[in-house]
Write a protein that holds these residues in place. Sequence first.
Motif, PDB file in Angstrom:
ATOM      1  N   GLY A   7       0.811  -1.207   0.000  1.00  0.00           N
ATOM      2  CA  GLY A   7       0.000   0.000   0.000  1.00  0.00           C
ATOM      3  C   GLY A   7       0.842   1.252   0.000  1.00  0.00           C
ATOM      4  N   SER A   8       0.269   2.352  -0.297  1.00  0.00           N
ATOM      5  CA  SER A   8       0.804   3.715  -0.306  1.00  0.00           C
ATOM      6  C   SER A   8       1.955   3.928  -1.260  1.00  0.00           C
ATOM      7  CB  SER A   8       1.181   4.163   1.105  1.00  0.00           C
ATOM      8  OG  SER A   8       2.466   3.815   1.447  1.00  0.00           O
ATOM      9  N   ALA A   9       1.745   4.768  -2.204  1.00  0.00           N
ATOM     10  CA  ALA A   9       2.778   5.140  -3.177  1.00  0.00           C
ATOM     11  C   ALA A   9       2.466   6.518  -3.707  1.00  0.00           C
ATOM     12  CB  ALA A   9       2.793   4.145  -4.334  1.00  0.00           C
ATOM     13  N   VAL A  10       3.459   7.170  -4.258  1.00  0.00           N
ATOM     14  CA  VAL A  10       3.208   8.415  -4.973  1.00  0.00           C
ATOM     15  C   VAL A  10       3.249   8.109  -6.450  1.00  0.00           C
ATOM     16  CG1 VAL A  10       4.109   9.904  -3.171  1.00  0.00           C
ATOM     17  CG2 VAL A  10       5.648   9.013  -4.904  1.00  0.00           C
ATOM     18  N   ALA A 115      -7.007   4.192  -5.943  1.00  0.00           N
ATOM     19  CA  ALA A 115      -6.185   3.859  -4.778  1.00  0.00           C
ATOM     20  C   ALA A 115      -4.740   3.733  -5.234  1.00  0.00           C
ATOM     21  CB  ALA A 115      -6.665   2.549  -4.160  1.00  0.00           C
ATOM     22  N   SER A 116      -3.817   4.369  -4.516  1.00  0.00           N
ATOM     23  CA  SER A 116      -2.397   4.301  -4.825  1.00  0.00           C
ATOM     24  C   SER A 116      -1.797   3.034  -4.226  1.00  0.00           C
ATOM     25  CB  SER A 116      -1.657   5.504  -4.241  1.00  0.00           C
ATOM     26  OG  SER A 116      -2.114   6.687  -4.838  1.00  0.00           O
ATOM     27  N   ILE A 117      -0.985   2.333  -5.016  1.00  0.00           N
ATOM     28  CA  ILE A 117      -0.255   1.161  -4.545  1.00  0.00           C
ATOM     29  C   ILE A 117       1.147   1.206  -5.144  1.00  0.00           C
ATOM     30  CG2 ILE A 117      -2.321  -0.279  -4.258  1.00  0.00           C
ATOM     31  CD1 ILE A 117      -1.537  -1.661  -6.923  1.00  0.00           C
ATOM     32  N   THR A 118       2.023   0.338  -4.677  1.00  0.00           N
ATOM     33  CA  THR A 118       3.342   0.159  -5.261  1.00  0.00           C
ATOM     34  C   THR A 118       3.481  -1.292  -5.676  1.00  0.00           C
ATOM     35  OG1 THR A 118       4.330   1.898  -3.916  1.00  0.00           O
ATOM     36  CG2 THR A 118       5.836   0.281  -4.835  1.00  0.00           C
ATOM     37  N   LEU A 119       3.913  -1.518  -6.906  1.00  0.00           N
ATOM     38  CA  LEU A 119       4.166  -2.862  -7.414  1.00  0.00           C
ATOM     39  C   LEU A 119       5.658  -3.129  -7.248  1.00  0.00           C
ATOM     40  CD1 LEU A 119       2.070  -2.440 -10.668  1.00  0.00           C
ATOM     41  CD2 LEU A 119       1.357  -3.564  -8.541  1.00  0.00           C
ATOM     42  N   SER A 120       6.026  -4.214  -6.563  1.00  0.00           N
ATOM     43  CA  SER A 120       7.437  -4.453  -6.265  1.00  0.00           C
ATOM     44  C   SER A 120       8.266  -4.614  -7.524  1.00  0.00           C
ATOM     45  CB  SER A 120       7.615  -5.652  -5.341  1.00  0.00           C
ATOM     46  OG  SER A 120       7.225  -6.840  -5.985  1.00  0.00           O
TER      47      SER A 120
END
Length: 168
Positions: A7-10, A115-120
């Motif tokens: 969760g949480s990314a810019v 919704a902001s997410i971060t993909l590894s």
Amino acid sequence: MSGSVSGSAVLAAAVGTSLLAAWGFGALSDKSAQAAAQPVPVVRNSEAATPIQRGPDGHYWARARIGDQPIALLVDTGAAAVVLRPADARVLGLNPETLDYSQSIRTASGMAQAASITLSHVTVAGVEVRDVAALVVQADLPHSLLGMSFLGRLSGFEATPEGLVLKP
């Protein structure tokens, strides 16, 4: 899930010309532009550049691997970020109903919530980019998008007669 999404990314704030006019996403914040300026890891997984072939509809369709899952993405230089529809978020192990859709985004069709997410890591045509900012859009899109949060971290990309070539 193997930790491919957190969760949480810019968001990257790069905006280009949209290949999919109905879902072009614009710049979202000053914080996004600062994050996009940071050095980022890009890895070529194979020696030969593998072009992304143009589909019968004239668009470039990427066969991406996000984490360990295959996801089809429409290449869209007008999308500021990788954009996932709820069905693809589910494939990645996310529950779209529990995400925080607090990000307002402007599309060619009007405003939408995301919704902001971060993909590894995201791998396309032998090129892997780590820690990719992405959005899960609350509205059900016809397909997910490979946007500038991936493409903008490459040294370049080029349309050739053979297809779209990514340059790490």
